[in-house]
Design an enzyme around this catalytic site. Structure first.
Site, PDB file in Angstrom:
ATOM      1  N   LYS A 176      -6.443   3.470   8.886  1.00  0.00           N
ATOM      2  CA  LYS A 176      -5.540   4.435   8.251  1.00  0.00           C
ATOM      3  C   LYS A 176      -6.127   5.840   8.268  1.00  0.00           C
ATOM      4  O   LYS A 176      -5.410   6.831   8.480  1.00  0.00           O
ATOM      5  CB  LYS A 176      -5.245   3.997   6.825  1.00  0.00           C
ATOM      6  CG  LYS A 176      -4.398   2.729   6.736  1.00  0.00           C
ATOM      7  CD  LYS A 176      -4.149   2.315   5.298  1.00  0.00           C
ATOM      8  CE  LYS A 176      -3.277   1.062   5.222  1.00  0.00           C
ATOM      9  NZ  LYS A 176      -3.023   0.629   3.840  1.00  0.00           N
ATOM     10  N   SER A 223       0.803  -1.229   0.000  1.00  0.00           N
ATOM     11  CA  SER A 223       0.000   0.000   0.000  1.00  0.00           C
ATOM     12  C   SER A 223       0.834   1.276   0.000  1.00  0.00           C
ATOM     13  O   SER A 223       0.277   2.366  -0.040  1.00  0.00           O
ATOM     14  CB  SER A 223      -0.944   0.000   1.210  1.00  0.00           C
ATOM     15  OG  SER A 223      -0.198  -0.044   2.411  1.00  0.00           O
TER      16      SER A 223
END
Length: 796
Positions: free
Chosen positions: A721, A678
């Site tokens: 996140k 990511s």
């Protein structure tokens, strides 16, 4: 005609008085005490007779007519009002009539046949026979009295005057029963008395001889096992007298427990077969201990014992809201289960799996659910379990075998329908001893757990009534096991949620634990916010709770030294005094943009966090240097980012030739391992930043995997996140467009105070994040975002 006399009357229970016999008597009845005092005061004799029935009341009909006139030799008054009287028998007498007033009295005459003459030779023969048999009796009986032995030594030749004295002494020593003694007392002649006595001595001697023969026979026939059993029974009796627990359970009690346990018929039959084996074994054998433990486990299992509670939906909902802040999805799922259970009767028990970072309340939530639905709570920690036998038990062939954690916990909770919390299910390991996660498949499968078979009990046990709840920090769980559970993700808390939890729960809890009153300590909102931001960095509230407890302990110590109650206000000004210097700070890179430094987003079992990617251009030969404890996947992402950059250098104004430059990619905090795809977008942006000498916008964070064509792929852990970006004071977060549907279904989405921009291509990220004119970043057939469209996207 024999002259009669009036004497006080004293009745005895279970005792027959003979002439020449000295007997201590305890007197407690008022009328009897009056009788004794009258006798002692007037120095007269009294008539002593025996009651026929010791339970019935004292009356003339319940007294024998023949008794003994006695003399009081000693009288002792006790502190409780009773008396101890020493009485000696003098002469046999017969009661003619009785009279009762304050004391009992009677009219007596000497025994009618006391001095009736008989044939002297017959009496002498009977006398000698009685003496000889009595001597033999004393040798056979090891428990004879010293008085009887002394009497035997004093016997000389035949003397008619001593016959009655000898008869009375022997009768007292030999005859055991009340009626037999009374019969001897009432014998009409000396000859009849001696005949009765001789007959009784013969009977007692035959009993003694028979007892000796039986003991000898048993002693010779007893084998080793019988001897061990006999000794063991004696040991049990001794332990019982000492108050110690018995080593063996009574067989009859075990049979009753088997019947009362309500176990299925096939299990009951197996338990009885094992019990029959136990009967034939020596108690000291090793197999008997194994069988005994096995039967006790079968009896202890709650086969059909359930906890019954009325389901109150409103009460359960209020309880969950009172004990836990937020977690609306979890609470909604529990309430739905209660509604279905109430409407449909026995609903299929769900198997929930709470997945979330540490400190968000997964374990305490399971306890609250158990209280809300009226079930008992039991917890089993699976962290570090490597042996399959911990779940399914050991076979009885092994030494020290026992059931697995599932059945052990049910035995402990004593019901078959508790709420069973399987804690840390993602920490289950596997080695040569087996795979516990595979053993859990049968436990957590609603189609199979009705017939769960533990290796120890070797019979099926129904687990369908148990409500299983599992907790985990991540979905690093075997896929077949995840497939059998309903996964509910619990995200980390935002700063606002942590502040609300602290004010509503944590502060009150630790004030009570520290012995402080509610008015003694006051935490301001700014103090709590600074504790969350500068002293803790976590998705949960465990560290925040420790900091609050630390402050409460310091204040409690101060109050103890001052010996008075004072009011303490914890504010942002004095927070440093209690907790010391801040442990964390808001990252400086978010305050000022820099070239080559990009704010990425990472996820771990502890929640989300900011992951900065730094790039630096050096003179060299076009190499890529990678540092920062990077994993294999992340290294591959960096290689893909370099290829994307090299494919576009022809259309980008570079500050240095890429073939003559080395690029150093670094992820700070080298001690923390980092891996995952990511960070691909962040790496591409950082490389473009150093090649074009462009500053990266400090208020923008990014996450996403990138392909060689420049397409941005979806990532995991989006919720964590986004909360990490908000904690780091980011204003905008770029996420993959395919993650937009996850954002729309995100719980507590309204609590996000940041702009979320979905992107599909890497060009969009470059235009938004780099402070470079748009003409320097020419697209290759992919759509880019315009400033107006960027403003529209930030509404998410």
């Amino acid at each position: 005609m024999t002259k009669s006399s009036k004497l006080p009357l004293l009745s005895l229970k279970d005792i027959v008085m003979f002439p020449g016999m000295a007997l201590p008597i305890f007197v407690d009845r008022k009328r009897t005490i009056n009788t004794v005092e009258l006798t002692k005061a007037n120095a007269i004799r009294l008539m002593i007779v025996t009651q026929k029935n010791c339970i019935s009341k004292q009356c003339a009909a319940e007294l024998y007519n023949i008794g003994c006139i006695g003399v009081i030799r000693q009288l002792l008054r006790l502190p409780d009002g009773t008396m101890k009287v020493m009485v000696e028998g003098v002469q046999r007498s017969e009661i003619i009539s009785t009279r009762s007033n304050n004391f009992q009295c009677c009219e007596v005459i000497p025994f009618a046949y006391e001095y009736q003459t008989s044939n002297p030779r017959t009496i002498e023969s009977l006398f000698r026979m009685v003496v000889n048999r009595f001597e033999c009796y004393l040798h056979l009986n090891k428990r004879y009295s010293e008085e009887a032995e002394l009497t035997l030594r004093m016997i000389g030749g035949f003397d008619l005057k001593e016959v009655n004295k000898l008869f009375d002494t022997i009768a007292i020593s030999v005859v055991p029963g009340l009626k037999q003694k009374q019969r001897m007392l009432e014998a009409p002649t000396i000859e009849a008395r001696l005949e009765i006595l001789a007959e009784r001595i013969e009977y007692e001697m035959s009993s003694l001889l028979l007892e000796d023969r039986l003991q000898d026979r048993i002693k010779h026939q007893m084998e080793k096992s019988q001897k061990e059993y006999f000794l063991h029974e004696q040991l049990k009796a001794i332990q019982k007298e000492l108050g110690e627990p018995e080593e063996l359970s009574d067989i009859d009690r075990v049979v009753g427990c088997i019947e009362a346990s309500k176990m299925p018929e096939d299990v009951k039959a197996k338990a009885k077969r094992e019990l029959r084996k136990l009967r034939t074994m020596a108690p000291s054998s090793a197999d008997s201990n194994v069988i005994r433990s096995y039967i006790e486990v079968l009896i202890s299992l709650p086969w059909k014992r359930k906890s019954v509670a009325q389901i109150d939906i409103n009460k359960a909902e209020d309880l969950l809201n009172a004990n836990h802040y937020g977690l609306s999805e979890v609470k909604s799922r529990v309430i739905e289960h209660l509604v279905i259970s109430k409407r449909a009767g026995k609903a299929r028990t769900p198997i929930l799996c709470f997945v979330g970072p540490p400190g968000v309340g997964k374990t305490s939530l399971g306890r609250s659910i158990a209280k809300a639905i009226g079930r008992r709570f039991v917890r089993a920690s699976l962290g570090g379990v490597h042996d399959e036998a911990e779940i399914r038990g050991h076979r009885r062939t092994y030494v020290g075998s026992m059931p697995g954690k599932i059945l052990q916990s049910l035995i402990k909770v004593k019901v078959c329908n508790p709420l069973f919390l399987l804690d840390e299910v993602d920490k289950v390991g596997s080695d040569l001893r087996g795979d516990p996660a595979s053993a859990l498949l049968e436990v957590l499968d609603p189609e199979q757990n009705s017939f769960f078979c533990d290796h120890y009990i070797e019979v099926e046990f129904d687990l369908s009534d148990v409500m299983f709840i599992a907790t985990a920090n991540s979905l690093n769980i075997p896929k077949p096991l995840v497939d059998r559970m309903e996964v509910i993700k619990i995200p980390g808390y935002t700063e606002d949620e942590k502040a609300n939890i602290a004010h509503a729960y944590l502060i009150k809890k630790h004030l009570i634990n520290s012995g402080l009153k509610e008015g003694e300590v006051c935490f301001s909102k700014n103090a709590i916010n600074e504790m969350i931001r500068y002293y803790t960095r976590e998705p949960g509230v465990r560290s925040l709770e420790k900091e609050i407890a630390k402050i409460c302990r310091k204040i409690a110590r101060k109050a103890l030294n001052l010996k008075e109650s004072t009011h303490h206000v914890i504010s942002s000004n004095n927070l440093k005094h209690y907790l010391g210097n801040p442990k964390y700070s808001i990252t400086n890179s978010l305050k000022q943009g820099r070239i080559g430094q990009v704010a990425g987003l990472a996820w771990s079992e502890s929640g989300g966090d900011l992951l900065f990617i730094e790039a630096l251009i050096l003179s060299g030969k076009g190499r890529i240097l990678r540092t920062g404890s990077l994993g294999k996947v992340m290294k591959e992402s960096i290689e893909a980012a370099r290829s994307i950059t090299r494919s576009r250098v022809c259309v980008v104004n570079l500050c240095a030739p890429i073939s003559e430059s080395d690029i150093h990619i670094h992820a700070p905090e080298n001690a923390v391992p980092k891996d995952g795809p990511s960070a691909g977008v962040a790496v591409v942006v950082s490389i473009f930043s150093v090649l074009t000498d462009s500053i990266v916008r400090s208020e923008v964070a990014v996450t996403g995997e990138v392909t060689l064509n420049g397409e941005v792929l979806p990532i995991g852990g989006l919720t964590e996140k986004l909360y990490a970006a908000q904690r780091g004071n980011a204003r905008t977060v770029l996420i993959p467009e395919d993650n937009l549907k996850e954002l729309e279904s995100m719980p507590n989405r309204s609590k996000l105070t940041i702009n979320v921009v979905p992107i599909k291509w890497i060009d969009q990220a470059l235009i938004i994040m780099l402070k470079t004119p748009q003409k320097l970043l020419k697209s290759f057939g992919v759509p880019t975002v315009t400033p107006s469209s960027y403003a529209h996207q930030t509404e998410y």
